[in-house]
Each structure stands twice: as structure tokens, then as C-alpha cells.
Design a protein around this motif. Sequence first.
Motif, PDB file in Angstrom:
ATOM      1  N   MET A   1      37.517  50.999  31.247  1.00 41.79           N
ATOM      2  CA  MET A   1      36.755  49.753  31.122  1.00 41.79           C
ATOM      3  C   MET A   1      37.709  48.571  30.902  1.00 41.79           C
ATOM      4  SD  MET A   1      33.376  49.218  28.873  1.00 41.79           S
ATOM      5  CE  MET A   1      32.788  47.662  28.217  1.00 41.79           C
ATOM      6  N   ILE A   2      37.469  47.503  31.633  1.00 45.43           N
ATOM      7  CA  ILE A   2      38.292  46.297  31.490  1.00 45.43           C
ATOM      8  C   ILE A   2      38.135  45.753  30.063  1.00 45.43           C
ATOM      9  CG2 ILE A   2      38.252  43.839  32.147  1.00 45.43           C
ATOM     10  CD1 ILE A   2      39.718  45.317  34.292  1.00 45.43           C
ATOM     11  N   GLN A   3      39.252  45.328  29.477  1.00 46.83           N
ATOM     12  CA  GLN A   3      39.212  44.745  28.127  1.00 46.83           C
ATOM     13  C   GLN A   3      39.200  43.222  28.225  1.00 46.83           C
ATOM     14  OE1 GLN A   3      38.955  46.809  25.341  1.00 46.83           O
ATOM     15  NE2 GLN A   3      38.698  48.277  27.026  1.00 46.83           N
ATOM     16  N   GLY A   4      38.489  42.571  27.323  1.00 42.59           N
ATOM     17  CA  GLY A   4      38.451  41.104  27.323  1.00 42.59           C
ATOM     18  C   GLY A   4      37.223  40.584  28.039  1.00 42.59           C
ATOM     19  N   ALA A   5      36.992  39.285  27.880  1.00 42.98           N
ATOM     20  CA  ALA A   5      35.783  38.686  28.460  1.00 42.98           C
ATOM     21  C   ALA A   5      35.896  38.549  29.973  1.00 42.98           C
ATOM     22  CB  ALA A   5      35.569  37.304  27.848  1.00 42.98           C
ATOM     23  N   ILE A   6      34.716  38.518  30.604  1.00 46.37           N
ATOM     24  CA  ILE A   6      34.662  38.259  32.045  1.00 46.37           C
ATOM     25  C   ILE A   6      34.110  36.842  32.228  1.00 46.37           C
ATOM     26  CG2 ILE A   6      33.879  39.124  34.289  1.00 46.37           C
ATOM     27  CD1 ILE A   6      35.199  41.331  32.575  1.00 46.37           C
ATOM     28  N   VAL A   7      34.828  36.029  32.979  1.00 46.68           N
ATOM     29  CA  VAL A   7      34.371  34.672  33.303  1.00 46.68           C
ATOM     30  C   VAL A   7      33.544  34.760  34.588  1.00 46.68           C
ATOM     31  CG1 VAL A   7      35.112  32.332  33.898  1.00 46.68           C
ATOM     32  CG2 VAL A   7      36.539  33.750  32.374  1.00 46.68           C
ATOM     33  N   VAL A   8      32.315  34.261  34.531  1.00 45.04           N
ATOM     34  CA  VAL A   8      31.464  34.286  35.739  1.00 45.04           C
ATOM     35  C   VAL A   8      31.045  32.857  36.060  1.00 45.04           C
ATOM     36  CG1 VAL A   8      29.380  35.232  36.818  1.00 45.04           C
ATOM     37  CG2 VAL A   8      30.558  36.559  35.054  1.00 45.04           C
ATOM     38  N   THR A   9      31.237  32.414  37.295  1.00 44.25           N
ATOM     39  CA  THR A   9      30.831  31.055  37.668  1.00 44.25           C
ATOM     40  C   THR A   9      29.473  31.067  38.364  1.00 44.25           C
ATOM     41  OG1 THR A   9      31.865  31.044  39.873  1.00 44.25           O
ATOM     42  CG2 THR A   9      33.264  30.419  38.008  1.00 44.25           C
ATOM     43  N   GLY A  10      28.750  29.954  38.219  1.00 43.59           N
ATOM     44  CA  GLY A  10      27.449  29.823  38.885  1.00 43.59           C
ATOM     45  C   GLY A  10      26.402  30.744  38.303  1.00 43.59           C
ATOM     46  N   THR A  11      26.246  30.686  36.969  1.00 38.81           N
ATOM     47  CA  THR A  11      25.317  31.608  36.288  1.00 38.81           C
ATOM     48  C   THR A  11      23.934  30.991  36.065  1.00 38.81           C
ATOM     49  OG1 THR A  11      26.212  30.875  34.165  1.00 38.81           O
ATOM     50  CG2 THR A  11      27.127  32.910  35.096  1.00 38.81           C
ATOM     51  N   SER A  12      23.674  29.818  36.627  1.00 37.74           N
ATOM     52  CA  SER A  12      22.388  29.156  36.352  1.00 37.74           C
ATOM     53  C   SER A  12      21.227  29.788  37.092  1.00 37.74           C
ATOM     54  CB  SER A  12      22.471  27.670  36.730  1.00 37.74           C
ATOM     55  OG  SER A  12      22.692  27.553  38.120  1.00 37.74           O
ATOM     56  N   ARG A  13      21.510  30.557  38.156  1.00 38.71           N
ATOM     57  CA  ARG A  13      20.430  31.193  38.922  1.00 38.71           C
ATOM     58  C   ARG A  13      21.000  32.232  39.871  1.00 38.71           C
ATOM     59  NH1 ARG A  13      20.351  27.522  43.650  1.00 38.71           N
ATOM     60  NH2 ARG A  13      21.567  25.713  43.019  1.00 38.71           N
ATOM     61  N   GLU A  76      39.438  31.893  23.750  1.00 39.74           N
ATOM     62  CA  GLU A  76      39.457  31.723  22.293  1.00 39.74           C
ATOM     63  C   GLU A  76      38.274  32.455  21.647  1.00 39.74           C
ATOM     64  OE1 GLU A  76      39.386  27.943  19.345  1.00 39.74           O
ATOM     65  OE2 GLU A  76      40.228  27.653  21.340  1.00 39.74           O
ATOM     66  N   TRP A  77      37.103  32.343  22.267  1.00 42.01           N
ATOM     67  CA  TRP A  77      35.873  32.970  21.754  1.00 42.01           C
ATOM     68  C   TRP A  77      35.985  34.494  21.750  1.00 42.01           C
ATOM     69  CZ3 TRP A  77      32.337  35.295  25.519  1.00 42.01           C
ATOM     70  CH2 TRP A  77      31.154  35.787  24.955  1.00 42.01           C
ATOM     71  N   ALA A  78      36.540  35.040  22.853  1.00 43.48           N
ATOM     72  CA  ALA A  78      36.530  36.501  23.012  1.00 43.48           C
ATOM     73  C   ALA A  78      37.831  37.163  22.564  1.00 43.48           C
ATOM     74  CB  ALA A  78      36.268  36.842  24.475  1.00 43.48           C
ATOM     75  N   GLY A  79      38.875  36.353  22.346  1.00 46.06           N
ATOM     76  CA  GLY A  79      40.173  36.938  21.988  1.00 46.06           C
ATOM     77  C   GLY A  79      40.838  37.609  23.178  1.00 46.06           C
ATOM     78  N   GLY A  80      40.573  37.086  24.368  1.00 42.10           N
ATOM     79  CA  GLY A  80      41.220  37.616  25.581  1.00 42.10           C
ATOM     80  C   GLY A  80      40.286  37.568  26.774  1.00 42.10           C
ATOM     81  N   ILE A  81      40.893  37.511  27.948  1.00 44.95           N
ATOM     82  CA  ILE A  81      40.092  37.514  29.185  1.00 44.95           C
ATOM     83  C   ILE A  81      40.534  38.698  30.037  1.00 44.95           C
ATOM     84  CG2 ILE A  81      39.672  36.253  31.357  1.00 44.95           C
ATOM     85  CD1 ILE A  81      39.675  33.691  29.771  1.00 44.95           C
ATOM     86  N   GLY A  82      39.545  39.409  30.582  1.00 42.17           N
ATOM     87  CA  GLY A  82      39.859  40.591  31.399  1.00 42.17           C
ATOM     88  C   GLY A  82      39.463  40.443  32.850  1.00 42.17           C
ATOM     89  N   GLY A  83      38.682  39.390  33.161  1.00 45.20           N
ATOM     90  CA  GLY A  83      38.260  39.283  34.556  1.00 45.20           C
ATOM     91  C   GLY A  83      37.581  37.972  34.872  1.00 45.20           C
TER      92      GLY A  83
END
Length: 248
Positions: A1-13, A76-83
Amino acid sequence: MIQGAIVVTGTSRGIGTEIAIELARRGFKVGCVSRGGGLPPSDKPLSAEILERLLPVTADVTDEAALRDCIAKINEWAGGIGGLVNNAGIHRDVRASKLITADFEEVMRVNTTSTFTACREVYPYLSKNKSGLIINMGSFFEKIGVKGYAAYCASKAAVGALTRVLAAEWGRDNISVLNIAPGYIETDMNRDYLNAGESGENVRSRTPVRRPGSVSEIARLIAALYVEDIVFLTGETIYVDGGRGISL
Ligand code: NDP
């Protein structure tokens, strides 16, 4: 499993909403990038557990500085980014002879340039941890000539090319980069087209599974890729189109 937060764009719909919620359901922290800055909307109430895994952040993906700030905030919120999932996208249905350059460039800017920018901005976070998965949202339109879609088809073909280059450059950092290329998925982008008699019937009759795809099918594939973390799978375009692109 990937560690850290996943950034997703265009999540409004549409597909982006479902990707964000599905990732949170599987236990990932998700930075939800949208122009409105709200949480991904949901028909059903989301549990407290899911809600605490979702961080809404505001950016137009064409705004480099805003995108950079969002990524820093999510880190900063997640303490790391994984994707990163580059999902935000637009189209303009205009025949090439009438398509003005500014509209062509706008589609390229949102679908392709912003995808590149977000990848570049997230790279330092992933390379620092020598781990990460970037998913770019392409389209099966990248390989066919769709009337009225000059800008969109060009932008999605470029996303496939960009994916291959980044995979080649960043494999040594243990970062994989994939291009998910959906077929017709019913969302705001195409609901009218898919439900109009003749065009809807045309899509159904030419798709081996005889229906458009669902947002859930795309979201579950993407979530599964983050869960499994198969680094050796990189640079590829994965078509998810009910067989539409490979059948006569
Ligand atoms: P929708 O039109 O339903 O949603 C598009 C999303 O992108 C919205 O959240 C929209 O936000 C966001 N967006 C658009 N421009 C920007 C911008 N400048 N900055 C930030 N966010 C932006 O599309 P879908 O859910 O159908 O599509 C999602 C992705 O999947 C796209 O990349 C699309 O090309 C791709 N795709 C879709 C297919 C389909 O059949 N639906 C097939 C193949 C690929 P806002 O609410 O602010 O406008």
C-alpha cells in the motif's frame, strides 16, 4: 500500500469525487483539490472516519502557485505525500475549422499543461521518500479521431506521452506513472450525449459490454492500484472502456 496522502484534482464532481471518496474508504488520506474548495459531494452521508481522511484545498489547476501551495498544505496535514491523481479536465465540442486558438489552448492548459505542472510539483515529495504512484487521466479518445474533439484528443494523447517520459525519468526514484484512459463514463461531461436517443444508442451498440462505464469502476481501479503499489507497472496506458477501443 502506498504511504502518504494522495492528491486528487477536480474533486467537485464526476469521476474525481468518486476517486477521492473511494481512496478514503480504503484508508488513504486524500487532498481534494477543487476550484470551489469544498469536500467532494456525496449522495449518502460520509462517516466521520472517511471525513477525517479528506482535506479540501482550493486551486484552479492552471494556477501554478495555488497548486504548489495546495500540495504543500496536503503534505503538512498528512505528514507526507504518496501519490497524485491528475483528474481535472475539460473539453470543447467544436469542429476544428471553427475552433479558435484560445479555446484549443485552454483545453491543452487544463488537461495537459496542468498535469505536467502538478507532476513536477509533487515530484520532490515522492522522490524524497523513494516511493510514489502518479495517475494521469487520459482517454481512449487519444487513439481515435473524434469529430469536434481536436483539442481534447490532442491533449489526452499528450498526457499519454508525458506519462511515458515521466515513467522513464522517475523509475530510478521508485516512482511509477500511469495513464488511465477511460471510455464513456456517464458524468456531467457527457450525460446529455449518452442519454440522447441516437448518440446514446450508438455508444451502447458499439461497446462490447453494451453500456457506458460508471464512475465507481474507474475509482475502484485507481484505488486498487494505490493499494497494490506495483512499481514495475509504469509508463503504460490502461484503457478502461468496456472493450470499445478494441472492437469493430
Ligand atoms: P466532469 O466534467 O464531470 O468534471 C470535471 C472536473 O474537473 C470537475 O471537478 C471540474 O471542477 C474540474 N476542473 C475543470 N477545470 C478545472 C480547473 N481549471 N481547475 C480545477 N479543476 C478543474 O468530468 P469527468 O468527471 O467526466 O472527467 C474527469 C476526468 O476524466 C477528465 O480528465 C476527463 O477528461 C476524463 N475522462 C472522462 C471520461 C468520461 O466519459 N466522463 C472519459 C475519458 C476521460 P469544477 O466543478 O470547478 O468545474
